[in-house]
Design an enzyme around this catalytic site. Structure first.
Site, PDB file in Angstrom:
ATOM      1  N   LYS A  74       0.852  -0.926   0.025  1.00  0.00           N
ATOM      2  CA  LYS A  74      -0.159  -0.152   0.084  1.00  0.00           C
ATOM      3  C   LYS A  74       0.940   1.360  -0.014  1.00  0.00           C
ATOM      4  O   LYS A  74       2.097   1.208   0.600  1.00  0.00           O
ATOM      5  CB  LYS A  74      -0.654   0.038   1.168  1.00  0.00           C
ATOM      6  CG  LYS A  74      -2.118  -0.994   1.292  1.00  0.00           C
ATOM      7  CD  LYS A  74      -2.872  -0.656   2.548  1.00  0.00           C
ATOM      8  CE  LYS A  74      -3.603  -1.844   2.205  1.00  0.00           C
ATOM      9  NZ  LYS A  74      -4.994  -1.961   3.015  1.00  0.00           N
ATOM     10  N   HIS A  77       1.679   6.782   3.106  1.00  0.00           N
ATOM     11  CA  HIS A  77       1.020   8.514   2.992  1.00  0.00           C
ATOM     12  C   HIS A  77       0.872   9.248   4.178  1.00  0.00           C
ATOM     13  O   HIS A  77       1.672   8.595   4.773  1.00  0.00           O
ATOM     14  CB  HIS A  77      -0.450   8.506   2.343  1.00  0.00           C
ATOM     15  CG  HIS A  77      -1.041   7.448   3.396  1.00  0.00           C
ATOM     16  ND1 HIS A  77      -1.743   7.883   4.679  1.00  0.00           N
ATOM     17  CD2 HIS A  77      -1.954   6.006   3.463  1.00  0.00           C
ATOM     18  CE1 HIS A  77      -2.394   7.371   5.018  1.00  0.00           C
ATOM     19  NE2 HIS A  77      -2.475   6.358   4.347  1.00  0.00           N
ATOM     20  N   HIS A  81       1.239   7.698   7.561  1.00  0.00           N
ATOM     21  CA  HIS A  81       2.175   7.206   8.082  1.00  0.00           C
ATOM     22  C   HIS A  81       3.443   7.963   8.485  1.00  0.00           C
ATOM     23  O   HIS A  81       3.999   7.386   9.387  1.00  0.00           O
ATOM     24  CB  HIS A  81       3.099   6.350   7.286  1.00  0.00           C
ATOM     25  CG  HIS A  81       1.755   4.768   6.132  1.00  0.00           C
ATOM     26  ND1 HIS A  81       1.694   4.563   5.518  1.00  0.00           N
ATOM     27  CD2 HIS A  81       1.222   4.289   7.475  1.00  0.00           C
ATOM     28  CE1 HIS A  81       0.905   4.101   5.359  1.00  0.00           C
ATOM     29  NE2 HIS A  81       0.561   3.009   6.336  1.00  0.00           N
TER      30      HIS A  81
END
Ligand code: ARG
Length: 564
Positions: free
Chosen positions: A125, A128, A131
């Site tokens: 994933k 972004h 995080h």
């Protein structure tokens, strides 16, 4: 010399109290009218059976005044200590100058180990802005604890195992291609993963297919594992690029997959201790007595869960690192998850369950709502960092085009701005992501603190033949100088406070205060044009401030360029 400790000894001797106890109760009042240190007597009322103001009076009549104290005043229930300003300046400044980058370090953590689990994104994933928080808070806690003498172990508990990888394999087999994945990396994986969810709405049997693939992964099937490993390695390449830019490191990347072969032992032990219960085909640990929903250990299809892996990981960490504390830096929405499995370990009879600490932080959202990877509603970390560096580069081109090492400074300041912005928020506060705020360099920001240090460095560069011996501290008794000294004096208290509250914002806020105090000092006091002895004393202040700003920024994981 530790002023607080000296004062504590004097009070303890006068009142026949325990020195350490007194020490813990001494405050540094924000309002200077109340002195530089204050000792409240409320707590003593009970044991001494006297009114607190009377106790304060009695202590003050018996106390032997330490030589750095100019006056002791009794103000209602408080004993207020006023330091002799030049003695105070001498004690603080000479200590910073002598200890250099080690000023503020402590030995409190010597011989103790802290494991810190941070960042820990789910692979396949995109990385972004959601995080960012775990990554920078965890990284900063690592540095703060290390500064206090602890041995730290930084762990990236990657989310790299679970049914979602069954879905990804199934999606890849149906709609993916090697070329496309090689070309677009994670964003292509994300595309087919989203497609999987859309298609599974129409055709639920896809979910069975995905489960079957995950089962194959668990059973060690070659094809399933080699696809998984390919996705894993690709993700790591992208993540590592971001960690490099952020300057964030880990001691181990033991993600969830690492525990695939370590969960059976946990399940066996739970069974043996009669803690597992069947419920609708699943195996659970009942937590009713703790007022929590049950902790799911094995799914009805035999699969393990996020919690099962966390339990196995905790045992592994205890055995491998014998930690005194193990911190988990994740968003507040995982509160229940941690509370549940911490309880399971407690029920298994391990007293060290009390050393497991969830360090939650507030959620990040976008101005128009929640971040959502699946709906493509994210701000990619790589994009954010690139933007921050671009913006800094433009400002440098505009304001200081002759600056040496422009590209390096643009990175240090741009990335520093992003990290500082995140760490300036109290940990638990929810944040709404805003490009403007992230990239604002004015006011209480990382670039402001970095700039203050660069200014200090520039003064030091211009001064000739500085030596910091035999300084006459009597010129450091004006308000601005005293304020700076006072702040320098409490640096290590702030660091300890940040550690015990798991709150890096205590350090970032302190650095803004110190920068503001320094800028006032610099505004009020001519430095290089001052008379020789005065100049020398002021330069020592400049040097000390630069030393502490550098150390403080490094505790946040931020660089301190000497020119900008
Ligand atoms: N991978 C999880 C997530 O993205 C965070 C893991 C945190 N660490 C842990 N030991 N559970 O939400």
């Amino acid at each position: 010399m530790d002023f607080k400790l000296e004062i504590a000894s004097a009070i303890a001797a006068a009142a026949n109290l325990d020195k350490n106890e007194v020490y813990l109760n001494i405050e540094t009042p924000p309002d200077k009218k109340m002195g530089d240190y204050a000792f409240p007597c409320f707590r003593l009322a009970k044991t001494l059976r006297k009114a607190p103001p009377l106790i304060a009076q009695e202590i003050s009549s018996k106390i032997e005044k330490p030589d750095f104290i100019s006056e002791i005043k009794v103000q209602s229930a408080y004993l207020n200590f006023f330091t002799d300003k030049s003695v105070f300046a001498e004690k603080v400044i000479s200590k910073v100058i002598a200890e250099k980058e080690n000023y503020g370090r402590s030995t409190e953590g010597n011989g103790k180990t802290v494991v810190i689990d941070y960042s820990s994104p789910n692979i396949a994933k995109p990385f972004h802005v959601g995080h960012l928080r775990s990554t920078v808070i965890g990284n900063s806690l690592y540095k703060i604890y290390e500064f206090m003498g602890y041995k730290c172990v930084g762990i990236n508990h990657l989310g790299d195992w679970g049914t979602q990888f069954g879905k990804l394999i199934s999606a890849y087999k149906r709609w993916g291609s090697k070329e496309a994945v090689e070309k677009d990396g994670i964003s292509e994986l994300m595309r087919i993963y989203v497609k999987f969810h859309e298609e599974a709405e129409k055709e639920p049997s896809l979910n069975d297919e995905a489960r079957a693939w995950f089962k194959k992964m668990q059973d060690g099937d070659k094809e399933a594992l080699s696809l998984w490993k390919w996705f894993h390695d690709m993700s790591m390449k992208e993540f590592n690029r971001i960690y490099d830019v952020l300057g964030v490191k880990f001691d181990a990347f033991t993600g969830e997959s690492f525990y695939n072969d370590k969960m059976a032992a946990v399940v066996d032990e739970l069974k043996e201790k009669k803690l597992l219960k069947k419920s609708n085909g699943a195996e659970i640990v009942d937590l009713e007595e703790a007022d929590m929903p049950p902790c799911l250990i094995i799914r009805s299809d035999g699969g393990t869960l996020y919690a099962t892996r966390d339990i196995a990981a905790a045992f592994y960490r205890k055995k491998t690192y014998n930690f005194d504390k193990c911190l988990y830096v994740t968003a507040v929405d995982q509160n229940l998850h941690f509370a549940q499995w911490f309880k399971v370990i407690e029920k298994m009879g391990y007293p060290w369950s009390k050393d497991l600490v969830h360090v939650p932080f507030g959620l990040v959202s976008l101005p128009d709502g929640k971040l959502s990877t699946r709906r493509g509603k994210v701000v990619l970390m790589e994009e954010l960092l690139k933007e921050a560096v671009n913006k800094t580069r433009n400002i440098i081109e505009d304001k200081n085009p002759e600056l040496p090492d422009k590209e390096k400074v643009a990175r240090q300041v741009g990335i520093g701005a992003v990290i500082f912005d995140d760490l300036y928020n109290g940990r638990i506060k929810d944040v709404v992501f805003s490009w403007d705020k992230m990239l604002n360099f004015e006011g209480e920001t990382g670039p402001y603190v970095q700039y203050t240090n660069a200014r200090a460095c520039s003064i030091l560069r211009k001064a000739e033949n500085i030596n910091f011996e035999n300084i006459d501290y009597t010129s450091l008794t004006d308000g601005a100088s005293v304020d700076v000294c006072r702040l320098l004096d409490i640096f290590s208290d702030k660091v300890c406070d940040a550690a015990s509250k798991y709150e890096p914002s205590i350090v970032s806020r302190y650095l803004v205060d110190l920068s503001q105090a320094f800028n006032k000092f610099y505004h009020d006091n001519p430095i290089l044009s001052a008379e020789k002895e005065v100049c020398k004393a002021r330069l020592a202040v400049v040097k000390s401030v630069s030393t502490v700003i550098k150390a403080g920024l490094s505790l946040l994981g931020i660089q301190a360029p000497e020119q900008m």
